[in-house]
Write an enzyme that holds these catalytic residues in place. Structure first.
Site, PDB file in Angstrom:
ATOM      1  N   CYS A 577      14.482  -2.689   2.464  1.00 42.49           N
ATOM      2  CA  CYS A 577      13.237  -3.066   3.133  1.00 42.49           C
ATOM      3  C   CYS A 577      13.449  -4.342   3.946  1.00 42.49           C
ATOM      4  CB  CYS A 577      12.110  -3.203   2.108  1.00 42.49           C
ATOM      5  SG  CYS A 577      10.456  -3.192   2.839  1.00 42.49           S
ATOM      6  N   HIS A 707      12.404   1.717  -1.480  1.00 42.42           N
ATOM      7  CA  HIS A 707      12.656   0.834  -2.623  1.00 42.42           C
ATOM      8  C   HIS A 707      13.287   1.609  -3.777  1.00 42.42           C
ATOM      9  CE1 HIS A 707      10.800  -2.929  -1.258  1.00 42.42           C
ATOM     10  NE2 HIS A 707       9.977  -2.152  -0.571  1.00 42.42           N
ATOM     11  N   GLU A 709      15.162   0.527  -5.946  1.00 42.08           N
ATOM     12  CA  GLU A 709      15.216  -0.271  -7.177  1.00 42.08           C
ATOM     13  C   GLU A 709      13.981  -0.059  -8.048  1.00 42.08           C
ATOM     14  OE1 GLU A 709      12.731  -2.957  -4.535  1.00 42.08           O
ATOM     15  OE2 GLU A 709      14.211  -1.359  -4.338  1.00 42.08           O
TER      16      GLU A 709
END
Length: 736
Positions: A577, A707, A709
């Site tokens: 991002c 994202h 993660e």
């Protein structure tokens, strides 16, 4: 260390600090200011957001200031707690406030009013018109229509704990009735989650504030039950907003009636309000707000208990369970509590796979919204009248059952239509009305640019390898002003078997930047991976995000350290991002080194839709060249949360063709069939060639918008799919 804490808001210093202790000596000259020229009064009462006032022991001040500085936070001592029971403020050496706490606690002079509450009567609702006419009108009503274009402007997955997305189903259209979020833990994992839901109908409240408040409580609690919670340890908080009452007893009667209704609901259901906020200023000239008491209900549960409202499978029977209602039109409390237990049991047993509690739009709204998430239809049988389908039924539940139910009100179908007898309503036509109502204000269905992009596939059997193996690679995670994903990233890194090192860049002073640069360069020498997490660097600066990050990495010492990591130690880098934006601006992707970028280089710019996008997207592995993607195959589809306003990848066709040829297009946005697309529902930013992520020439530097993660068990239960890109695990294996 912190004894008390308060946030700055309306009232500024006077309230935020003034409420912390009975005796206070406040030095207004010490209060940090954004603007010069404020006098003492303005400093004392001006609203000041994004600040906190805390109380610490005198002996802890230096330690607290040190901790704040380590987190790149400005902290300033501005007041001292005293034993004089007075609020004192000084400005330019003079006392400008010196008030007794006893006087402040009195709330001023006593005031009295004779309240005139209108009779609490709710007229019986009647529905005019036919089934189709009412349905088409309902889905286009401002209170019922889609708010997706507004909701998607807010990051719904920050913290990697979202159990239910705001909109569910494979089309992400069915709105969840409750916020469900895992309890936040920094390093470990949990299946405990919190739930919050609201209830309020302004039309009922306008007719009878008493009924409006009671049913607001019922609606908020029912939404918790419909989402899979038990009726246990439920608490409430109220938001109240009423017209300015002045000295009119009848106007005072409206909040009085609402409070009585809410009080009755609490007593009969055995649940209490533990907080709230009120305002009696909802009047502008001749305009008054409707009597407003919004009930928020909260509780906790386990992620495996949570159920989402979208219909799951054609052929399932649908039941409508209702409590008994008293002569005043309100649910009988004992009957309602019994129903809560029954519904919770059906969900817990797995017999009910979706559930929705009807609100302002009754059964019709519930059924329609349950249909649209997965594009399923519904066939009403002849058990319900038009009045029952479109009437109010607070405290009732619509349940999708896995077994045949003799008392069912209808059946889920695989036809994109809602039927009742000979009447057939196109689900697509209803959906268009539902989504188009606010499209001109809150866009969500725009046409993206360009033709259908190529779906890229690049296979390789030859990947780079490190010269030195490491069993537990160190991952350096820099935190810049605005970064908000460092903890999610560190947890994902640790789960994969690496050792994360979060390092906060201090830019409060020139000396802070210098020391941060020196320390970061040292940590860089000791690390095998650099991971730049997402966020809003500098608040997303004008003309693009990530400029402070890129300026930091262009420091000669840091630039040399990055070059040494990549070129001589075969290390890895990744940016997600905001981190991807920084890698692009540095040239690390797609060129593999820090360069002076120019107009011929790729860029990430504003989403074509012109707003922030937060939702789940489908991405396809386009190349297996990168070590980061070594545990996935070309063609694999992975869901990923996105949250950005500037994610549109742009580059010349010639450059993109060279990236494709070299296997540097890592991931693409794809549709439900797995093909790269420009459709706004799948390609959220209108990226060229539907590009979501790219790599450096050798694949060791990886940048992507999604994202990845934000992964974990029990997340995103209403948008099913594979969410684990396994990129962190692959990075660890690269070094072993």
């Amino acid at each position: 260390m912190i004894k008390r804490c308060n946030d700055f808001g309306a009232g500024g210093v006077s309230v935020a600090i003034g409420e912390l202790a009975d005796g206070l000596d406040i030095n207004l000259d010490a209060v940090p200011k954004k603007y010069d020229g404020l006098d003492g009064t303005e400093l004392a009462i001006s609203e000041s957001q994004e600040r906190m006032a805390v109380v610490v022991a005198k002996d802890d001040v230096d330690a607290f200031l040190g901790l704040a500085n380590s987190e790149n936070l400005s902290a300033t001592p501005v007041a001292v707690v005293t034993d004089k029971n007075r609020l004192v403020m000084t400005w330019r050496g003079k006392k400008i406030v010196d008030i007794s706490r006893d006087f402040l606690n009195s709330n001023g002079a006593s005031k009295h009013i004779t309240v005139k509450a209108a009779p609490a009567v709710l007229k019986k609702q009647s529905v005019s018109g036919g089934f189709g006419e009412n349905f088409r009108s309902l889905v286009g009503d401002l209170n019922i229509c889609s708010k997706r274009g507004l909701a998607e402007r807010f990051d719904s997955t920050i913290g990697a704990g979202t159990v239910l997305m705001p909109f569910g189903g494979k089309y992400q259209l069915t709105p969840a009735q409750a916020m469900v979020q895992k309890i936040s833990v920094e390093k470990k994992h949990t299946d405990d989650c919190s739930l919050m839901a609201f209830g309020y109908n302004p039309f009922i409240a306008e007719e009878s504030p008493y009924h409006g408040a009671y049913l607001a409580v019922v609606e908020s609690v029912s939404k918790l039950i419909a989402s899979g919670a038990d009726f246990r340890d439920v608490y409430l908080t109220f938001q109240e907003y009423f017209e300015h009452p002045g000295k009119d007893g009848s106007r005072w009667g409206k909040p009085f009636s609402a409070l009585l209704g809410a009080y009755r609901a609490q007593m009969e259901l055995g649940i209490g309000a533990i907080g709230g906020k009120d305002s009696m200023s909802g009047t502008f000239e001749n305009l008054d707000v409707p009597p407003t008491l919004v009930s928020f209900a909260v509780t906790t549960s386990k992620t495996n208990r949570i159920v989402s409202p979208e219909f799951k499978k054609a052929g399932h029977s649908v039941m409508w369970l209702k409590p008994e209602y008293n002569s005043d039109g309100l649910p009988d409390a004992a009957s309602l509590i019994e129903l809560f237990e029954k519904v919770a049991g059906l969900i817990k047993s797995g017999k009910a796979v979706s559930c929705y509690t009807p609100g302002m739009g009754g059964v019709a709204e519930a059924v329609f919204k349950m249909c649209i998430g997965n594009g399923l239809g519904f066939d009403f049988n002849d058990k319900l009248t038009v009045d029952e389908i479109f009437g109010l039924s607070y405290g009732s539940f619509i349940l999708e059952m896995t077994d045949v139910q003799p008392d069912a009100i209808g059946t889920v179908t695989d036809r994109r239509e809602i039927t009742r007898g000979s009447e057939v309503l196109s689900l697509d036509a209803l959906l268009n009305t539902y989504e188009d109502k606010l499209e001109s204000v809150f866009h969500c269905n725009i046409k993206n640019h360009g033709d259908a992009p190529e779906t890229v596939s690049y296979h390789t059997d030859c990947r780079v390898a490190p010269a030195v193996k490491t069993a537990k690679p160190r991952v350096l995670i820099p935190v810049f002003p605005g970064t908000n994903c460092e903890y999610d990233s560190a947890k994902a890194v640790a789960d994969a078997g690496a050792q994360p090192e979060i390092f906060v860049i201090n830019n409060l002073t020139a000396d802070g930047i210098s020391r941060s640069t020196e320390r970061f360069a040292k940590l860089l020498e000791e690390s095998q991976i650099v991971f730049i997490p997402g966020g809003f660097s500098g608040g997303d600066e004008p003309d693009g995000s990530g400029k402070f990050i890129t300026a930091f990495f262009r420091n000669p010492e840091i630039k040399e350290g990055v070059s040494e990591l990549l070129d001589r130690r075969d290390g890895l880098m990744c940016g997600i991002c905001n981190g991807f934006q920084a890698l692009i601006k540095l040239g690390l992707v797609p060129y593999g080194k820090i360069i002076d970028v120019d107009a011929d280089c790729p860029t990430l710019t504003y989403n074509t839709i012109g707003r922030h996008q937060s939702r789940i997207v489908r991405t396809r592995i386009a190349s297996d060249k990168s070590p980061w993607l070594a545990l996935k195959k070309v063609g694999d589809i992975v869901n990923v949360p996105i949250s950005h306003g500037e994610g549109r990848f742009l580059a010349s066709n010639g450059l993109i063709r060279s990236l494709i040829a070299n296997g540097q297009i890592a991931t693409q946005y794809v549709d439900a069939d797995g093909y790269a697309t420009n459709d706004i529902h799948y390609n959220p930013n209108d990226s060229a060639f539907a590009i979501e992520g790219i790599t450096s020439p050798d694949g060791r530097v990886f940048g992507k918008m999604g994202h990845s993660e934000r992964v974990g068990s029990g997340l995103y239960k209403n948008v099913t799919g594979d969410y684990d890109l396994r990129m962190f695990e692959a990075a660890v294996r690269y070094f072993r």
